[in-house]
Design an enzyme around this catalytic site. Structure first.
Site, PDB file in Angstrom:
ATOM      1  CE  LYS A 103      43.866  37.720  35.681  1.00 57.16           C
ATOM      2  NZ  LYS A 103      44.855  37.327  36.697  1.00 57.16           N
TER       3      LYS A 103
ATOM      4  CE1 TYR B 295      40.323  36.929  36.080  1.00 54.48           C
ATOM      5  CE2 TYR B 295      40.239  36.898  33.679  1.00 54.48           C
ATOM      6  CZ  TYR B 295      40.707  36.374  34.872  1.00 54.48           C
ATOM      7  OH  TYR B 295      41.577  35.297  34.850  1.00 54.48           O
TER       8      TYR B 295
END
Ligand SMILES: NC(=O)c1ccc[n+]([C@@H]2O[C@H](COP(=O)([O-])OP(=O)(O)OC[C@H]3O[C@@H](n4cnc5c(N)ncnc54)[C@H](O)[C@@H]3O)[C@@H](O)[C@H]2O)c1
Length: 256
Positions: A162, A158
């Site tokens: 990002k 994740y």
């Protein structure tokens, strides 16, 4: 100020949390909306459309899986056919999955990157043609403070996705600026949404409560806090802002 009348916006992940709040902020500003989400069953996209209609704007929805280029291309076609233009896209759909680094195999890595990073690119790529032709556009994405300033254990994929969004935004902004297109992202801190309330993959309600006390602004964020930032970045007032990551985190990253 921050008027979006006559503008047409696509938002992915619009059925929930930050996407739904941004849909309502854009509706308040007068934009027509094409709202996209994965498997809208069980989500409240109809509620968002109803509220937008009550504000006097037209909002339609389309079931889209951002992992599928055909779905995303069809989404852009829908906006152009229904409204005749496309001014703003917000690539906001994402998932968070808690996986210890030792268990983060190729499938777990790729599944998340496909949604959270490649999904952003699919939407931007599909919108670029019509925006270039119009000589105007706003490409927006939802990154995270874990993509630039923070760490999040058991969320390596994740965090990488990002951070990838930040790099994508910077380089694309430089490339398409001469076409009248700006590209920006927001890095939310901790915002109370279904994603963060999911205790298996994120903080859960208890974690959110504990977090509030440790932040300079003594609360966690609300989806509106981020929606207002996107309304600014989508507006004419932000025409000289591009390639940027706007951190909206209640001061969280100041004390870490
Ligand atoms: N909530 C936070 O604290 C926080 C912090 C930083 C960044 N973010 C980011 O904000 C964005 C919105 O998250 P949220 O907190 O509102 O979460 P959310 O779970 O409420 O909303 C995410 C939406 O994306 C949709 N979605 C997921 N996979 C999809 C796919 N393959 N195709 C289409 N739609 C899909 C979901 O159905 C859901 O409606 C995400 O990019 C998230 O990573 C959230």
């Amino acid at each position: 100020m921050l008027d979006l009348s006559g503008r047409v916006a696509i938002i992915t992940g619009a059925a929930s949390g930050i996407g739904a709040a941004t849909a309502l902020a854009f509706a308040d500003a007068g934009a027509s909306l094409v709202l996209a989400d994965y498997a809208p069953d069980g989500h409240d996209i109809a509620g968002v459309i109803e509220t937008a209609a009550a504000k006097g704007v037209t909002a339609i929805s389309q079931a889209v899986d951002v992992r599928r280029s055909e779905d995303v291309d069809a989404l852009v076609s829908t906006a152009l056919h229904r409204f005749g233009r496309l001014d703003i896209v917000l690539a906001n759909a994402a998932i968070a999955r808690k996986v210890a680094a030792a268990q983060l195999d190729d499938a777990a890595w790729s599944d998340l990157i496909d949604v959270d990073l490649t999904g952003v690119w699919r939407l931007f790529r599909a919108a670029l043609g019509p925006m270039r032709a119009a000589g105007h556009g706003r490409l927006l994405a939802t990154s995270s403070t874990v993509g630039n300033q923070e760490s999040w254990t058991e969320h390596v994929h994740y965090s990488a996705a990002k951070a990838g969004v930040v790099g994508l935004v910077r380089s694309l902004a430089a490339e398409v600026g001469p076409d009248g297109i700006t590209v920006n992202a927001i890095a939310p801190g901790i915002i109370e949404t279904p994603q963060t309330l999911d205790a298996a993959n994120s903080l859960g309600a208890l974690g959110i409560g504990a977090t509030a006390e440790s932040q300079p602004i003594r609360r966690v964020g609300r989806p509106d806090d981020i929606a207002n930032g996107f309304r600014y970045l989508a507006s004419d007032e932000a025409s000289f802002v591009t390639g940027q990551l706007l951190v909206i985190d209640g001061g969280r990253t100041l004390v870490r």
